[in-house]
Design an enzyme around this catalytic site. Sequence first.
Site, PDB file in Angstrom:
ATOM      1  N   TYR A  11       0.730  -1.026   0.200  1.00 35.38           N
ATOM      2  CA  TYR A  11      -0.200  -0.072   0.060  1.00 35.38           C
ATOM      3  C   TYR A  11       0.680   1.247  -0.014  1.00 35.38           C
ATOM      4  CZ  TYR A  11      -4.673  -1.910   0.701  1.00 35.38           C
ATOM      5  OH  TYR A  11      -5.928  -2.718   0.593  1.00 35.38           O
ATOM      6  N   ASP A  60      -2.681 -18.385   0.521  1.00 42.39           N
ATOM      7  CA  ASP A  60      -4.007 -19.057  -0.425  1.00 42.39           C
ATOM      8  C   ASP A  60      -4.449 -20.130   0.440  1.00 42.39           C
ATOM      9  OD1 ASP A  60      -1.405 -20.375  -0.016  1.00 42.39           O
ATOM     10  OD2 ASP A  60      -1.343 -20.752  -2.272  1.00 42.39           O
ATOM     11  N   ASP A  90      -6.141  -6.920   4.171  1.00 44.23           N
ATOM     12  CA  ASP A  90      -7.318  -6.244   3.408  1.00 44.23           C
ATOM     13  C   ASP A  90      -8.369  -7.343   2.916  1.00 44.23           C
ATOM     14  OD1 ASP A  90      -8.917  -4.258   2.471  1.00 44.23           O
ATOM     15  OD2 ASP A  90      -8.007  -4.707   0.453  1.00 44.23           O
ATOM     16  N   LYS A 113       3.336 -15.569   2.585  1.00 48.38           N
ATOM     17  CA  LYS A 113       3.481 -16.221   1.398  1.00 48.38           C
ATOM     18  C   LYS A 113       4.997 -16.489   1.228  1.00 48.38           C
ATOM     19  CE  LYS A 113       1.857 -17.759  -2.581  1.00 48.38           C
ATOM     20  NZ  LYS A 113       1.039 -18.733  -2.829  1.00 48.38           N
ATOM     21  N   ASP A 159     -12.100  -9.171   5.132  1.00 45.31           N
ATOM     22  CA  ASP A 159     -13.311  -9.101   4.257  1.00 45.31           C
ATOM     23  C   ASP A 159     -13.997 -10.476   4.261  1.00 45.31           C
ATOM     24  OD1 ASP A 159     -13.127  -6.264   3.932  1.00 45.31           O
ATOM     25  OD2 ASP A 159     -13.749  -6.306   1.903  1.00 45.31           O
TER      26      ASP A 159
HETATM   27  C1  IPM Z   1     -10.295  -0.960   4.193  1.00 43.20           C
HETATM   28  C2  IPM Z   1     -10.408  -0.630   2.896  1.00 43.20           C
HETATM   29  C3  IPM Z   1      -9.434   0.391   2.629  1.00 43.20           C
HETATM   30  C4  IPM Z   1      -8.215  -0.532   2.348  1.00 43.20           C
HETATM   31  C5  IPM Z   1      -9.573   1.458   1.113  1.00 43.20           C
HETATM   32  C6  IPM Z   1     -10.844   2.055   1.575  1.00 43.20           C
HETATM   33  C7  IPM Z   1      -8.375   2.100   0.907  1.00 43.20           C
HETATM   34  O1  IPM Z   1     -10.660  -1.485   1.846  1.00 43.20           O
HETATM   35  O2  IPM Z   1     -10.277  -0.258   5.219  1.00 43.20           O
HETATM   36  O3  IPM Z   1      -9.986  -2.434   4.380  1.00 43.20           O
HETATM   37  O4  IPM Z   1      -8.066  -1.039   1.266  1.00 43.20           O
HETATM   38  O5  IPM Z   1      -7.653  -0.510   3.199  1.00 43.20           O
HETATM   39 MN    MN Z   2     -10.614  -3.478   2.694  1.00 46.37          MN
END
Ligand code: IPM
Ligand code: MN
Length: 356
Positions: free
Chosen positions: A142, A222, A246, A190, A250
């Site tokens: 990032y 993975d 990230d 990884k 999710d």
């Molecule tokens: C998160 C979001 C952010 C990230 C974006 C909005 C930049 O997806 O907080 O997970 O990728 O970190």
């Molecule tokens: Mn995210």
Amino acid sequence: MNLNIAVLPGDGIGPEIVDQAKKVVLAVGEKFDHKITLKYGLVGAIAINKTGVPLPIETLELCKSSDAVLFGAIGDPKYDNDPKAKVRPEQGLLAMRKELGLYANVRPVTIIPSLADKSPLKKEIVNGVDLVMIRELTGGIYFGRPQGRSEDGKTAYDSCVYSRFEVERIVRLACEIAMKRSGRITVVDKANVLATSRLWRETAMDISKEFHGLKMDFMFVDNAAMQLIQNPGRFDVIVTENMFGDILSDEASVITGSLGLLPSASVGLLTSVFEPIHGSYPQAAGKNIANPLATILSAAMMFEMAFNLKGEGKAIRVAVEKSIEAGVMTEDLKKEKPSLTSEVGDFVSNYISHKK
Ligand code: IPM
Ligand code: MN
């Protein structure tokens, strides 16, 4: 106690869900006799509209001078399909992470038994899931440089860079959290391919020696993605680098079936930020239908982690459980006769105020 909180509602449903958390925070302040000062700041698309930049300097200063930051969401679909946009709301969030040194994102993922049937996975797989995903937040791909395009524009590159120091501090924090739980931690990397992952693995092994009784294991990313679906109950604390975190966080969050319930904390050097994980949900903005519980539970994490006020956090958690028990839930959790965002906020804050 005097508690100074910066409030950044941001975009989309941010303002309406943060309003509910505000009611709850003020109810806790009253009940437990804290002097709470809330100061508002702009961030995200709304900040771009009003000031031209996604993170105005005033907002950053406000955050730095506060004991904690309560954050709503950022993002606006008008930027998503415009890869050429020079300024983007997300830059506000990334700048905030970097400037405040928010190096660790802590996301607890817990199944609420009465809501287990909302999960896309079978009940027997998700029952009892109670894990914490800890994501490194200010390093890796990032922020690594160089990043960009070749002169002819036909090649693009990002760099994944980690220093030993960056790995040490997050792994140490994750181990501390693990020691307060079952003492088990999984480092996801990884290392069969990436040099940064091999640094992670080597560093994590060294750090683990500082913790007597800690059980650390390692898993390739993975495989971890697969295990989170097949057997999420095997995990307790997971620690991983920025981009893996990230994606996996999710994934981990949807297995509960209720994205609207999941809070997070970003622990920083200068202050800490507490925010729901669900984002700005623009389709629901202004409709008073979004679930405010993730933001309210983020406020609970704020009391517990930023102010070390466990009783206050607990009071919020109990009130949230009561609202679910009473069926006072927004439409994501309840199809028939759902409650409105503000009604859930009222229930939770009133429960806290009136409980003897
Ligand atoms: C998160 C979001 C952010 C990230 C974006 C909005 C930049 O997806 O907080 O997970 O990728 O970190
Ligand atoms: Mn995210």
